[in-house]
Design a protein around this motif. Structure first.
Motif, PDB file in Angstrom:
ATOM      1  N   GLY A   1       0.784  -1.362   0.006  1.00 14.43           N
ATOM      2  CA  GLY A   1       0.047   0.043  -0.001  1.00 14.43           C
ATOM      3  C   GLY A   1       0.726   1.318   0.079  1.00 14.43           C
ATOM      4  N   ALA A   2       2.233   1.303  -0.215  1.00 12.91           N
ATOM      5  CA  ALA A   2       2.956   2.494  -0.417  1.00 12.91           C
ATOM      6  C   ALA A   2       2.638   3.158  -1.427  1.00 12.91           C
ATOM      7  N   ARG A   3       2.284   4.461  -1.206  1.00  9.86           N
ATOM      8  CA  ARG A   3       2.148   5.433  -2.425  1.00  9.86           C
ATOM      9  C   ARG A   3       3.628   5.801  -2.980  1.00  9.86           C
ATOM     10  N   TRP A   4       4.587   5.892  -2.049  1.00 10.27           N
ATOM     11  CA  TRP A   4       5.965   6.320  -2.558  1.00 10.27           C
ATOM     12  C   TRP A   4       6.923   5.346  -2.026  1.00 10.27           C
ATOM     13  N   ILE A   5       7.968   4.917  -2.843  1.00 10.98           N
ATOM     14  CA  ILE A   5       9.062   4.325  -2.727  1.00 10.98           C
ATOM     15  C   ILE A   5      10.281   4.989  -2.585  1.00 10.98           C
ATOM     16  N   VAL A   6      10.934   5.615  -1.629  1.00  9.51           N
ATOM     17  CA  VAL A   6      12.129   6.719  -1.729  1.00  9.51           C
ATOM     18  C   VAL A   6      13.205   5.818  -1.559  1.00  9.51           C
TER      19      VAL A   6
ATOM     20  N   LEU B   1      19.230  14.734  -9.574  1.00  6.69           N
ATOM     21  CA  LEU B   1      19.007  15.063 -10.762  1.00  6.69           C
ATOM     22  C   LEU B   1      19.056  14.041 -11.664  1.00  6.69           C
ATOM     23  N   ALA B   2      19.970  13.107 -11.492  1.00  4.45           N
ATOM     24  CA  ALA B   2      20.275  12.001 -12.395  1.00  4.45           C
ATOM     25  C   ALA B   2      19.195  11.050 -12.248  1.00  4.45           C
ATOM     26  N   ALA B   3      18.915  10.704 -10.950  1.00  7.38           N
ATOM     27  CA  ALA B   3      17.585   9.799 -10.637  1.00  7.38           C
ATOM     28  C   ALA B   3      16.189  10.369 -11.450  1.00  7.38           C
ATOM     29  N   VAL B   4      16.020  11.814 -11.158  1.00 11.28           N
ATOM     30  CA  VAL B   4      14.861  12.444 -12.068  1.00 11.28           C
ATOM     31  C   VAL B   4      14.941  12.200 -13.497  1.00 11.28           C
TER      32      VAL B   4
ATOM     33  N   THR C   1      21.927   6.488   1.450  1.00 11.45           N
ATOM     34  CA  THR C   1      22.359   6.829   2.699  1.00 11.45           C
ATOM     35  C   THR C   1      23.824   7.136   3.161  1.00 11.45           C
ATOM     36  N   ASN C   2      24.631   6.422   2.643  1.00  7.80           N
ATOM     37  CA  ASN C   2      26.183   6.819   2.905  1.00  7.80           C
ATOM     38  C   ASN C   2      26.419   7.765   1.854  1.00  7.80           C
ATOM     39  N   GLY C   3      25.699   8.303   1.037  1.00  4.38           N
ATOM     40  CA  GLY C   3      26.207   9.086  -0.009  1.00  4.38           C
ATOM     41  C   GLY C   3      27.481   9.151  -0.797  1.00  4.38           C
ATOM     42  N   GLY C   4      27.623   7.636  -1.063  1.00  2.17           N
ATOM     43  CA  GLY C   4      28.705   7.258  -1.898  1.00  2.17           C
ATOM     44  C   GLY C   4      28.477   6.869  -3.349  1.00  2.17           C
ATOM     45  N   SER C   5      27.445   7.055  -3.659  1.00  2.45           N
ATOM     46  CA  SER C   5      27.148   6.756  -5.082  1.00  2.45           C
ATOM     47  C   SER C   5      27.436   7.716  -6.229  1.00  2.45           C
ATOM     48  N   MET C   6      27.812   7.440  -7.405  1.00  5.26           N
ATOM     49  CA  MET C   6      28.240   8.317  -8.363  1.00  5.26           C
ATOM     50  C   MET C   6      26.865   8.413  -9.237  1.00  5.26           C
ATOM     51  N   PRO C   7      26.861   9.502  -9.917  1.00  2.00           N
ATOM     52  CA  PRO C   7      25.578   9.814 -10.638  1.00  2.00           C
ATOM     53  C   PRO C   7      25.332   8.663 -12.027  1.00  2.00           C
ATOM     54  N   SER C   8      26.355   8.152 -12.458  1.00  4.19           N
ATOM     55  CA  SER C   8      26.068   7.014 -13.439  1.00  4.19           C
ATOM     56  C   SER C   8      25.505   5.935 -12.908  1.00  4.19           C
ATOM     57  N   GLU C   9      26.056   5.589 -11.570  1.00  4.13           N
ATOM     58  CA  GLU C   9      25.309   4.508 -11.047  1.00  4.13           C
ATOM     59  C   GLU C   9      24.035   4.906 -10.619  1.00  4.13           C
ATOM     60  N   ILE C  10      23.518   5.729  -9.992  1.00  2.23           N
ATOM     61  CA  ILE C  10      22.187   6.283  -9.621  1.00  2.23           C
ATOM     62  C   ILE C  10      21.459   6.132 -10.772  1.00  2.23           C
ATOM     63  N   HIS C  11      21.887   6.499 -11.690  1.00  3.96           N
ATOM     64  CA  HIS C  11      20.890   6.706 -13.405  1.00  3.96           C
ATOM     65  C   HIS C  11      20.603   5.046 -13.588  1.00  3.96           C
ATOM     66  N   ARG C  12      21.873   4.379 -13.623  1.00  2.48           N
ATOM     67  CA  ARG C  12      21.688   2.869 -14.091  1.00  2.48           C
ATOM     68  C   ARG C  12      20.746   2.054 -13.097  1.00  2.48           C
ATOM     69  N   ILE C  13      20.841   2.241 -11.927  1.00  4.33           N
ATOM     70  CA  ILE C  13      19.968   1.527 -11.025  1.00  4.33           C
ATOM     71  C   ILE C  13      18.474   2.076 -11.076  1.00  4.33           C
ATOM     72  N   VAL C  14      18.365   3.191 -10.873  1.00  2.86           N
ATOM     73  CA  VAL C  14      17.032   3.766 -11.070  1.00  2.86           C
ATOM     74  C   VAL C  14      16.398   3.279 -12.405  1.00  2.86           C
ATOM     75  N   SER C  15      16.956   3.341 -13.537  1.00  3.74           N
ATOM     76  CA  SER C  15      16.521   2.934 -14.704  1.00  3.74           C
ATOM     77  C   SER C  15      15.840   1.412 -14.832  1.00  3.74           C
TER      78      SER C  15
ATOM     79  N   PRO D   1       6.652   2.187 -11.204  1.00  2.00           N
ATOM     80  CA  PRO D   1       6.437   3.145 -12.083  1.00  2.00           C
ATOM     81  C   PRO D   1       7.402   4.686 -11.439  1.00  2.00           C
ATOM     82  N   GLY D   2       7.771   5.332 -12.101  1.00  2.00           N
ATOM     83  CA  GLY D   2       8.616   6.388 -11.721  1.00  2.00           C
ATOM     84  C   GLY D   2       7.850   7.443 -10.974  1.00  2.00           C
ATOM     85  N   THR D   3       6.524   7.408 -11.433  1.00  2.00           N
ATOM     86  CA  THR D   3       5.498   8.359 -10.637  1.00  2.00           C
ATOM     87  C   THR D   3       5.396   7.948  -9.187  1.00  2.00           C
ATOM     88  N   GLN D   4       5.881   6.836  -8.663  1.00  2.00           N
ATOM     89  CA  GLN D   4       5.749   6.282  -7.231  1.00  2.00           C
ATOM     90  C   GLN D   4       7.219   6.287  -6.744  1.00  2.00           C
ATOM     91  N   LEU D   5       8.186   6.693  -7.364  1.00  2.00           N
ATOM     92  CA  LEU D   5       9.494   6.775  -6.818  1.00  2.00           C
ATOM     93  C   LEU D   5      10.189   8.076  -6.390  1.00  2.00           C
TER      94      LEU D   5
END
Length: 532
Positions: A172-177, A222-225, A181-195, A202-206
C-alpha cells in the motif's frame, strides 16, 4: 496540467528532521513552525516535521502542528520492531495516530545491514516492511517507504533490495524513496540502478533521497529524476549530518530552469528562492554561503573588467540565468582588478550619474586603486564605496556630517574584590558637529564599543536617528602578518538600522582602533545619507 502529468516533480523537504542532525543546528519550536509555514507558502509538497516521540521538541511540534495550505505535513518513523506485530508496537501505533497527511517509514534495504547491524533474518525484515506500510495505509495516511541504504543494498544483493521495495508497493505504499544513505554513489550508478527499478515500479511512485558525502547529492538527485523518479527529497541549503543532504535550493531551479520540469513552487514563487535560503540561515544565526549556486551573493558577482564589459553588452555572456529569476541580483565588484566598466555599472546600480569620459571618473578609479594598494577592499564594503564615489563625483551632495578632532581610548584590566578578572574600556571623543564643539565620554565592553558609544553620544542630539543604529558584525584581518604586532589591519563593520537595512563599511590602519574608527565613521555617515 495536473500534478499526475509526467513533467511534475514533487518536492519533499526534510530540513526539520534531517537538517536538525547537522552539527550546530538547534531548532526551537518557534523555528520549526516558522520554517514549516514559509516552506508551505513557497510551494513545497511535503514537509517532514520530525519523528514524533523521538524527543520533546518533535513531540511538542506534532502535538500542535502548524496549519498548512499547500504542503502535506509528514511524520517520520521506523518499521515495527522485530518479533512484534504492528498493532503491538507502541512506537508505530503512536506514529499512525498523528494528525498528518503522510507518514514516511524507514526500512532497511541492504542485506548486510539487516543481518549484521540488526541481527535479523532477511524474511523478518521483509515482513516488518509489509506490516508497517500496511498499518500506515490502513489508517488513511499516504504511506512512504524510505528504503535505507538502497543503492548499497542493490549493488550487493539486487534481488533482496528489489524485494524490499516491491513488498512496500504491494502493501500500500504510495511512494518508494530510494536512499543513498552513505552518500557514496556516483551519478552514473544512480541513473543505471533507477532505470532498472522503473521497469518494475513506475517512476511516478519513486522518490530519491541523497546524502552529500561525495559532493554529488544534487547531481545524484537530478540523475534519478532523469531516470524517471518524480519525488525529490532534500533540505534547504543542504544542511544535514556529516556532509549534508541534497540541497533543494540548488535542485529546485535546476529542475525548473534547466530540465523544464514543473514543481509546486511555480514560476511566480521561484523569485522567492534566495529569500527562503537566507531565512533558514537567519533562523540558524549563521552567515549564508556567499558562493552558493543561484542564491549566494557571489553567484552573479563580476570582478574582472573584461567580464563586466561583456555583461554590459549582454548578460548571457557570463550569467547562465537572469539573477532576478531566483530572487538574486547582479553585483559588480569594485577592486583594483576592476576596469572602467565595473565602476560604471556599479555607479548605475547606485543611481549615481557620471560622465564616462570625464576626469571625475578617472579620479575615482585612481583613488580606488590607491586605497586598495593601502589595504582597503570594497568587495564586501559597498557602503564605503558608495560614500567614496559620491564624495568624488558629487561632493556637494555628501555633507561632512561631523568632524573628528580627537579621540582617546583607555583599557583597564584588573581583579575585582572577588578576585575575578574584569576589563573596562573608556573612550573620550571630541567632535565638531554643525559648528558646535562636543566632548563626550562613554564606557563599553571593549575599545571599539566604547568609541562607538562615545561618538553616538556626541552626535545623537543633532542626529537622533543614530540612537537606533546597531553594529551587527565586526571583522578584523591582518594584512601584513610579517610585521607581527605592528601589522596593518583592515576592519569591516556591518550595521543595521531600525528599518532592517544592512550595510558594511571598511577602515584600514596600522592601529586597529583607528581602523575601527574609519569603518565607524563611514557607517554613521552612510546612515545619515539614507532617507527615512
Amino acid at each position: 496540467m495536473s500534478k499526475k502529468s509526467g513533467d511534475y516533480v514533487y518536492l519533499y523537504d526534510s530540513t526539520l528532521r534531517d537538517g536538525a542532525q547537522a552539527r550546530g543546528v538547534d531548532f526551537t519550536l518557534s523555528d520549526k513552525h516558522a520554517i514549516a509555514k514559509a516552506l508551505d507558502e513557497f510551494g513545497i509538497d511535503f514537509i517532514e516535521g520530525g519523528w514524533p516521540g523521538a524527543n520533546p521538541l518533535d513531540e511538542a511540534f506534532f502535538s500542535a502542528p502548524p496549519k498548512l495550505k499547500h504542503s502535506k505535513l509528514t511524520a517520520f518513523g521506523m518499521t515495527r520492531r522485530a518479533g512484534r506485530s504492528a498493532s503491538n508496537d507502541p512506537q508505530l501505533q503512536d506514529l499512525v495516530q498523528q494528525e498528518v497527511g503522510s507518514i514516511c517509514i524507514v526500512g532497511k534495504a541492504w542485506d548486510f545491514q539487516v543481518e549484521k547491524a540488526l541481527g535479523l533474518k532477511l524474511e523478518e525484515n521483509i515482513a516488518m516492511i509489509a506490516d508497517s506500510i500496511h498499518a500506515v495505509a490502513k489508517h488513511g495516511k499516504e504511506a512512504m517507504l524510505d528504503a535505507e541504504h538502497f543503492f548499497d543494498g542493490y549493488k550487493a544483493n539486487p534481488a533482496f533490495a528489489m524485494r524490499c521495495i516491491e513488498t512496500a508497493l504491494q502493501s500500500g505504499a504510495r511512494w518508494i524513496v530510494l536512499c543513498d544513505t552513505n552518500g557514496g554513489s556516483m551519478p552514473s550508478e544512480i541513473h543505471r540502478i533507477v532505470s532498472h527499478v522503473t521497469k518494475h515500479i513506475p517512476g511516478t511512485q519513486l522518490g530519491i533521497h541523497c546524502h552529500n558525502d561525495t559532493e554529488q547529492a544534487v547531481a545524484n538527485s537530478l540523475a534519478a529524476v532523469e531516470a524517471g523518479v518524480r519525488q525529490v527529497q532534500g533540505t534547504m541549503n543542504g544542511i544535514g549530518e556529516r556532509c549534508g543532504n541534497a540541497n533543494l535550493v540548488s535542485i529546485i531551479p535546476n529542475l525548473m530552469l534547466k530540465m523544464g520540469l514543473r514543481t509546486g513552487v511555480g514560476e511566480h514563487k521561484l523569485p522567492h528562492l534566495t529569500a527562503q535560503s537566507r531565512m533558514i540561515d537567519e533562523r540558524l544565526n549563521r552567515s549564508p554561503n556567499q558562493n552558493a549556486a543561484y542564491v549566494g551573493v557571489a553567484a552573479f558577482a563580476h570582478k574582472g573588467g573584461l567580464h563586466a564589459s561583456a555583461i554590459v553588452k549582454d548578460s548571457r555572456t557570463y550569467e547562465h540565468i537572469a539573477p532576478e529569476t531566483v530572487g538574486n541580483k547582479r553585483t559588480i565588484i569594485v577592486s583594483d582588478k576592476a576596469g572602467r566598466a565595473n565602476v560604471v555599472m556599479r555607479l548605475k546600480e547606485l543611481g549615481i550619474k557620471c560622465d564616462e569620459s570625464g576626469p571625475e571618473l578617472e579620479k575615482l578609479i585612481s583613488e580606488l586603486k590607491r586605497r586598495e594598494a593601502e589595504g582597503y577592499s570594497y568587495e564586501g564594503a559597498a557602503a564605503s564605496f558608495e560614500l567614496l564615489a559620491r564624495r568624488v563625483l558629487t561632493p556637494n551632495n555628501v555633507p561632512e556630517f561631523f568632524k573628528l578632532q580627537s579621540f582617546r581610548v583607555m583599557d583597564e584590566r584588573r581583579f575585582n574584590a572577588h578576585g575575578k578578572v574584569v576589563t573596562l574600556s573608556e573612550a573620550t571623543a571630541k567632535v565638531e558637529v554643525k559648528g558646535e564643539q562636543v566632548m563626550t565620554v562613554a564606557e563599553g565592553n571593549g575599545p571599539v564599543n566604547a568609541l562607538d558609544m562615545a561618538l553616538r553620544k556626541a552626535l545623537s542630539s543633532h542626529y537622533p536617528v543614530l540612537e537606533k543604529l546597531v553594529l551587527t558584525d565586526y571583522k578584523v584581518r591582518i594584512l601584513t602578518p610579517e610585521a607581527g604586532t605592528r601589522a596593518i589591519t583592515r576592519v569591516l563593520i556591518e550595521s543595521r538600522d531600525e528599518k532592517g537595512r544592512v550595510w558594511t563599511t571598511v577602515g584600514v590602519s596600522g592601529n586597529v582602533i583607528d581602523a575601527s574608527y574609519g569603518a565607524l565613521h563611514d557607517s554613521l555617515s552612510y546612515r545619515l545619507t539614507l532617507r527615512g
